[in-house]
Design a protein around this motif. Structure first.
Motif, PDB file in Angstrom:
ATOM      1  N   TRP A 197     -10.110   5.549  -0.792  1.00 57.14           N
ATOM      2  CA  TRP A 197      -9.182   5.311  -2.105  1.00 57.14           C
ATOM      3  C   TRP A 197      -7.870   4.558  -1.548  1.00 57.14           C
ATOM      4  O   TRP A 197      -7.367   5.092  -0.359  1.00 57.14           O
ATOM      5  N   ILE A 198      -7.464   3.622  -2.231  1.00 54.07           N
ATOM      6  CA  ILE A 198      -6.288   2.785  -1.880  1.00 54.07           C
ATOM      7  C   ILE A 198      -5.113   2.601  -2.988  1.00 54.07           C
ATOM      8  O   ILE A 198      -5.771   2.067  -4.037  1.00 54.07           O
ATOM      9  N   HIS A 203       0.805  -0.988  -5.183  1.00 53.89           N
ATOM     10  CA  HIS A 203       1.907  -1.174  -6.323  1.00 53.89           C
ATOM     11  C   HIS A 203       1.136  -1.882  -7.535  1.00 53.89           C
ATOM     12  O   HIS A 203       1.377  -1.893  -8.853  1.00 53.89           O
ATOM     13  N   GLY A 204      -0.222  -2.534  -7.295  1.00 52.69           N
ATOM     14  CA  GLY A 204      -0.711  -3.141  -8.322  1.00 52.69           C
ATOM     15  C   GLY A 204      -2.109  -2.092  -8.708  1.00 52.69           C
ATOM     16  O   GLY A 204      -2.779  -2.462  -9.637  1.00 52.69           O
ATOM     17  N   GLY A 205      -2.266  -0.788  -8.303  1.00 50.91           N
ATOM     18  CA  GLY A 205      -3.265   0.109  -8.928  1.00 50.91           C
ATOM     19  C   GLY A 205      -4.218   0.686  -7.896  1.00 50.91           C
ATOM     20  O   GLY A 205      -3.658   0.524  -6.621  1.00 50.91           O
ATOM     21  N   LEU A 206      -5.076   1.348  -8.321  1.00 56.83           N
ATOM     22  CA  LEU A 206      -5.946   2.177  -7.502  1.00 56.83           C
ATOM     23  C   LEU A 206      -7.084   1.235  -7.028  1.00 56.83           C
ATOM     24  O   LEU A 206      -7.812   0.465  -7.833  1.00 56.83           O
ATOM     25  N   ASN A 207      -7.343   1.266  -5.868  1.00 51.85           N
ATOM     26  CA  ASN A 207      -8.418   0.454  -5.318  1.00 51.85           C
ATOM     27  C   ASN A 207      -9.639   1.486  -4.444  1.00 51.85           C
ATOM     28  O   ASN A 207      -9.238   2.301  -3.913  1.00 51.85           O
ATOM     29  N   ILE A 208     -10.767   0.957  -4.615  1.00 52.79           N
ATOM     30  CA  ILE A 208     -11.800   1.506  -3.873  1.00 52.79           C
ATOM     31  C   ILE A 208     -12.537   0.611  -2.676  1.00 52.79           C
ATOM     32  O   ILE A 208     -12.651  -0.461  -2.942  1.00 52.79           O
ATOM     33  N   VAL A 256       0.873  -1.360  -0.106  1.00 55.09           N
ATOM     34  CA  VAL A 256       0.024  -0.130  -0.050  1.00 55.09           C
ATOM     35  C   VAL A 256       0.718   1.251  -0.063  1.00 55.09           C
ATOM     36  O   VAL A 256       1.853   1.391   0.838  1.00 55.09           O
ATOM     37  N   LEU A 257       0.605   2.176  -0.838  1.00 55.58           N
ATOM     38  CA  LEU A 257       1.215   3.352  -1.060  1.00 55.58           C
ATOM     39  C   LEU A 257       0.673   4.645  -0.415  1.00 55.58           C
ATOM     40  O   LEU A 257       1.463   5.524   0.021  1.00 55.58           O
ATOM     41  N   ALA A 258      -0.649   4.751  -0.440  1.00 53.09           N
ATOM     42  CA  ALA A 258      -1.176   5.758   0.105  1.00 53.09           C
ATOM     43  C   ALA A 258      -2.777   5.482   0.097  1.00 53.09           C
ATOM     44  O   ALA A 258      -3.570   4.494  -0.391  1.00 53.09           O
ATOM     45  N   LEU A 259      -3.402   6.285   1.296  1.00 50.26           N
ATOM     46  CA  LEU A 259      -4.827   6.042   1.482  1.00 50.26           C
ATOM     47  C   LEU A 259      -5.532   7.468   1.768  1.00 50.26           C
ATOM     48  O   LEU A 259      -5.068   8.458   2.240  1.00 50.26           O
ATOM     49  N   HIS A 260      -6.576   7.377   1.128  1.00 52.06           N
ATOM     50  CA  HIS A 260      -7.529   8.712   1.137  1.00 52.06           C
ATOM     51  C   HIS A 260      -8.804   8.638   1.284  1.00 52.06           C
ATOM     52  O   HIS A 260      -9.384   7.671   0.600  1.00 52.06           O
ATOM     53  N   GLN A 261      -9.623   9.327   2.019  1.00 46.96           N
ATOM     54  CA  GLN A 261     -11.056   9.336   2.060  1.00 46.96           C
ATOM     55  C   GLN A 261     -11.472  10.599   1.611  1.00 46.96           C
ATOM     56  O   GLN A 261     -11.470  11.678   2.090  1.00 46.96           O
ATOM     57  N   ASP A 262     -12.278  10.327   0.348  1.00 48.46           N
ATOM     58  CA  ASP A 262     -12.906  11.921   0.176  1.00 48.46           C
ATOM     59  C   ASP A 262     -14.044  12.378   0.632  1.00 48.46           C
ATOM     60  O   ASP A 262     -14.462  11.924   1.553  1.00 48.46           O
TER      61      ASP A 262
END
Length: 122
Positions: A106-107, A110-115, A94-100
């Motif tokens: 949003w996560i 290394h394998g892409g963007l996840n929700i 995991v590189l970054a975490l964010h709640q909009d």
């Protein structure tokens, strides 16, 4: 230190490159350490990302998935990539975490963007 985050209780959470997570409780002026051992462990010692969600739960992005600390129970829930399960994380790093503003988590891995879907806990 790899990352840090302040929660709504004025606590400072510190992620490290190889020693897990430290919590500095400003009220008591004491440190608490979370690592990969014990009855309520985190999954990895490398901590590149933190986020506190709108419910006050701490999300810890690690080198081996996500650990979510439930502020009410004090217990961790673990989220991992599960091979061929498309509803799991795309990658465990995991590189970054964010709640909009809509509450969507949003996560970045290394394998892409996840929700994260709260209703299915995935």
């Amino acid at each position: 230190m790899s990352d840090g985050n302040e929660d709504s209780h004025d606590n400072l959470w510190i992620g490290t490159h190889s020693q897990g997570v430290d919590l500095f409780d400003r009220a008591t002026k004491k440190f608490h350490h979370f690592n990969t051992e014990g009855s309520n462990p985190i999954h990895a010692r490398y901590i590149p990302a933190f986020m506190v969600d709108v419910e006050g739960n701490l999300w810890i992005g690690t080198g081996y998935g996500i650990d979510v600390l439930d502020r009410q129970t004090g217990k961790f829930t673990h989220h991992l990539n599960r091979g061929n399960d498309p509803a799991s994380l795309s990658n465990n790093t995991v590189l970054a975490l964010h709640q909009d503003s809509r509450g969507i988590i949003w996560i970045a891995t290394h394998g892409g963007l996840n929700i994260y879907n709260k209703s299915t806990n995935r």
